[in-house]
Design a protein around this motif. Sequence first.
Motif, PDB file in Angstrom:
ATOM      1  N   LEU A  23       0.984  -1.189   0.095  1.00 48.80           N
ATOM      2  CA  LEU A  23      -0.015   0.151  -0.073  1.00 48.80           C
ATOM      3  C   LEU A  23       0.920   1.242  -0.031  1.00 48.80           C
ATOM      4  N   TYR A  24       1.944   1.039   0.696  1.00 53.73           N
ATOM      5  CA  TYR A  24       2.817   2.266   0.699  1.00 53.73           C
ATOM      6  C   TYR A  24       3.388   2.625  -0.445  1.00 53.73           C
ATOM      7  N   ALA A  25       3.978   1.347  -1.091  1.00 54.54           N
ATOM      8  CA  ALA A  25       4.439   1.539  -2.627  1.00 54.54           C
ATOM      9  C   ALA A  25       3.533   2.035  -3.584  1.00 54.54           C
ATOM     10  N   VAL A  26       2.418   1.761  -3.637  1.00 53.26           N
ATOM     11  CA  VAL A  26       1.466   2.298  -4.376  1.00 53.26           C
ATOM     12  C   VAL A  26       1.109   3.805  -4.120  1.00 53.26           C
ATOM     13  N   GLU A  27       0.960   4.115  -3.020  1.00 52.88           N
ATOM     14  CA  GLU A  27       1.106   5.530  -2.524  1.00 52.88           C
ATOM     15  C   GLU A  27       2.176   6.499  -3.050  1.00 52.88           C
ATOM     16  N   GLU A  28       3.479   5.887  -2.819  1.00 52.21           N
ATOM     17  CA  GLU A  28       4.586   6.651  -3.508  1.00 52.21           C
ATOM     18  C   GLU A  28       4.630   6.725  -4.796  1.00 52.21           C
ATOM     19  N   TYR A  29       4.221   5.813  -5.475  1.00 54.50           N
ATOM     20  CA  TYR A  29       4.246   5.741  -6.798  1.00 54.50           C
ATOM     21  C   TYR A  29       3.171   6.840  -7.548  1.00 54.50           C
ATOM     22  N   GLU A  30       1.913   6.933  -6.751  1.00 52.18           N
ATOM     23  CA  GLU A  30       1.052   7.913  -7.133  1.00 52.18           C
ATOM     24  C   GLU A  30       1.565   9.264  -6.836  1.00 52.18           C
ATOM     25  N   LYS A  31       2.115   9.358  -5.660  1.00 51.83           N
ATOM     26  CA  LYS A  31       2.903  10.754  -5.188  1.00 51.83           C
ATOM     27  C   LYS A  31       3.776  11.028  -6.094  1.00 51.83           C
ATOM     28  N   TYR A  32       4.572  10.363  -6.963  1.00 52.69           N
ATOM     29  CA  TYR A  32       5.528  10.329  -7.970  1.00 52.69           C
ATOM     30  C   TYR A  32       5.027  11.362  -9.040  1.00 52.69           C
ATOM     31  N   HIS A  33       3.926  10.791  -9.420  1.00 49.37           N
ATOM     32  CA  HIS A  33       3.268  11.313 -10.683  1.00 49.37           C
ATOM     33  C   HIS A  33       2.603  12.699 -10.231  1.00 49.37           C
ATOM     34  N   ASP A  34       1.985  12.841  -9.168  1.00 43.73           N
ATOM     35  CA  ASP A  34       1.296  13.724  -8.792  1.00 43.73           C
ATOM     36  C   ASP A  34       2.524  15.138  -8.394  1.00 43.73           C
ATOM     37  N   TYR A  35       3.517  14.733  -8.276  1.00 37.25           N
ATOM     38  CA  TYR A  35       4.600  15.695  -8.065  1.00 37.25           C
ATOM     39  C   TYR A  35       5.340  16.138  -9.136  1.00 37.25           C
ATOM     40  N   TYR A  36       5.656  14.875  -9.639  1.00 38.87           N
ATOM     41  CA  TYR A  36       6.515  15.031 -10.880  1.00 38.87           C
ATOM     42  C   TYR A  36       6.010  15.621 -12.236  1.00 38.87           C
ATOM     43  N   GLY A  37       4.513  15.291 -12.236  1.00 35.75           N
ATOM     44  CA  GLY A  37       3.726  15.416 -13.462  1.00 35.75           C
ATOM     45  C   GLY A  37       3.943  16.667 -13.882  1.00 35.75           C
ATOM     46  N   GLY A  38       3.856  17.865 -13.387  1.00 34.38           N
ATOM     47  CA  GLY A  38       4.123  19.018 -13.919  1.00 34.38           C
ATOM     48  C   GLY A  38       5.333  19.733 -13.607  1.00 34.38           C
ATOM     49  N   GLY A  39       6.315  18.788 -13.076  1.00 33.60           N
ATOM     50  CA  GLY A  39       7.790  19.341 -12.898  1.00 33.60           C
ATOM     51  C   GLY A  39       8.734  19.291 -14.055  1.00 33.60           C
ATOM     52  N   GLU A  40       9.853  19.624 -13.576  1.00 34.90           N
ATOM     53  CA  GLU A  40      10.983  19.517 -14.739  1.00 34.90           C
ATOM     54  C   GLU A  40      11.162  18.156 -15.263  1.00 34.90           C
ATOM     55  N   GLU A  41      11.524  18.130 -16.356  1.00 32.81           N
ATOM     56  CA  GLU A  41      11.824  16.891 -17.089  1.00 32.81           C
ATOM     57  C   GLU A  41      13.031  16.164 -16.454  1.00 32.81           C
ATOM     58  N   GLU A  42      13.926  17.050 -16.055  1.00 33.61           N
ATOM     59  CA  GLU A  42      15.211  16.174 -15.573  1.00 33.61           C
ATOM     60  C   GLU A  42      15.034  15.708 -14.322  1.00 33.61           C
ATOM     61  N   GLU A  43      13.857  16.222 -13.453  1.00 30.42           N
ATOM     62  CA  GLU A  43      13.574  15.700 -12.209  1.00 30.42           C
ATOM     63  C   GLU A  43      12.985  14.495 -12.483  1.00 30.42           C
ATOM     64  N   ARG A  44      12.003  14.223 -13.420  1.00 33.90           N
ATOM     65  CA  ARG A  44      11.232  13.156 -13.541  1.00 33.90           C
ATOM     66  C   ARG A  44      12.112  12.162 -14.032  1.00 33.90           C
ATOM     67  N   LYS A  45      13.137  12.287 -14.982  1.00 34.15           N
ATOM     68  CA  LYS A  45      14.173  11.326 -15.685  1.00 34.15           C
ATOM     69  C   LYS A  45      15.194  10.753 -14.321  1.00 34.15           C
ATOM     70  N   ALA A  46      15.281  11.585 -13.438  1.00 36.85           N
ATOM     71  CA  ALA A  46      16.340  11.118 -12.392  1.00 36.85           C
ATOM     72  C   ALA A  46      15.636  10.054 -11.447  1.00 36.85           C
ATOM     73  N   GLU A  47      14.264   9.988 -11.321  1.00 34.70           N
ATOM     74  CA  GLU A  47      13.680   9.196 -10.639  1.00 34.70           C
ATOM     75  C   GLU A  47      13.050   7.906 -11.656  1.00 34.70           C
ATOM     76  N   CYS A  48      13.304   8.073 -12.731  1.00 37.60           N
ATOM     77  CA  CYS A  48      12.807   7.117 -13.672  1.00 37.60           C
ATOM     78  C   CYS A  48      12.825   5.313 -13.522  1.00 37.60           C
ATOM     79  N   THR A  49      14.215   5.252 -13.233  1.00 32.65           N
ATOM     80  CA  THR A  49      14.498   3.815 -12.981  1.00 32.65           C
ATOM     81  C   THR A  49      14.016   3.326 -11.731  1.00 32.65           C
ATOM     82  N   ASN A  50      13.753   3.967 -10.685  1.00 26.46           N
ATOM     83  CA  ASN A  50      13.254   3.703  -9.255  1.00 26.46           C
ATOM     84  C   ASN A  50      11.823   3.557  -9.581  1.00 26.46           C
ATOM     85  N   MET A  51      11.077   4.555 -10.054  1.00 26.17           N
ATOM     86  CA  MET A  51       9.600   4.425 -10.500  1.00 26.17           C
ATOM     87  C   MET A  51       9.180   3.351 -11.249  1.00 26.17           C
ATOM     88  N   ALA A  52      10.116   2.789 -12.480  1.00 26.55           N
ATOM     89  CA  ALA A  52       9.860   1.497 -13.170  1.00 26.55           C
ATOM     90  C   ALA A  52       9.740   0.417 -12.429  1.00 26.55           C
TER      91      ALA A  52
END
Length: 347
Positions: A23-52
Amino acid sequence: MSKAGALGLASRVGGSIEKNAVLYAVEEYEKYHDYYGGGEEEERKAECTNMANIYYDLATGFYEFGWGESFHFAHRWKGESLRESMKRYEHFLALQLGLKPGQKVLDVGCGIGGPLREISRFSSASVTGLNNNEYQIARGMELNCIAGVDKTCNFVKADFMKMPFPDNTFDAVYAIEATCHAPDAHGCYKEIYRVLEPGQCFAAYEWCMTDVFDPNNREHKKVKEEIQIGDGLSDIRSTGEVIEALKQAGFEVMWEKNIAVDSPVPWYLPLDKSHFSLSSFHTTAIGRFFTGNMVKCLEFMGLAPKGSGRVQKLLERAADGLVEGGKKGIFTPMYFFLVRKPHSDNQ
């Protein structure tokens, strides 16, 4: 249902994540997209491997439950079953690469190895699956033994942005809907170029936005975002960006095409809840209702970890985005290319 059905799904939800942490992992994954969805592209890429990695820990059990061992779409003829089309799709890749007995082949981003096993049996080549997800590799090794291909097929746990292989190791390389997870297409293709023998080929089916996609169209952007969050992606490249990255990596483009445009049966049909099919029952409206309630029951009884229902809803969201993307013609999961590393490598 059998162990391969409901209980099999329940035992596999979460992958290598501790069951009490799903459940915590699901929440963290959803937060990633909520937080990074409108953020800088480089920030999203930095977390890409962990998110995948988190995504595939959460989703693999559901994928196997609904799709079997091969997690991809396929060009499909009328009268052809989904599974038949997927096998043919994999055989097509082997034929384009001209695979022969005894060759060393690399599958980049191999999942649990469904295509790897099929291609090895079809071509008699030895195939190494590269994957950065611990659970998928463990599951793939188990399935290799069951299929009797454990002597010719193996897995290596590593990031495809930094492969643990010497230069010029493989006779051929392929990827099936996997390198879309790369934070940098050029960097990924450059690594593939490095480990491929000079004069040999790399072929792939890539997830892309088509030329129809309009980044200024609100509906188009929403569909793209739905696909990204539902499928563990930080971004989706255009077909033009993919070809440019391949050329920059040093490859010669033999041919490329969005194969989806010639598919008599829409590639997204198995996910379209308005379409009823016994062979794709899990993805129909009735099937989704059944699966959703089954997961709720398993979660309530403690057989499936808390958060399983959230994962199922996430995947339904992905399915809806993919169907819309397919219907609008703005997205394709089957942009095919065949490229070659020149005989004279001056890179």
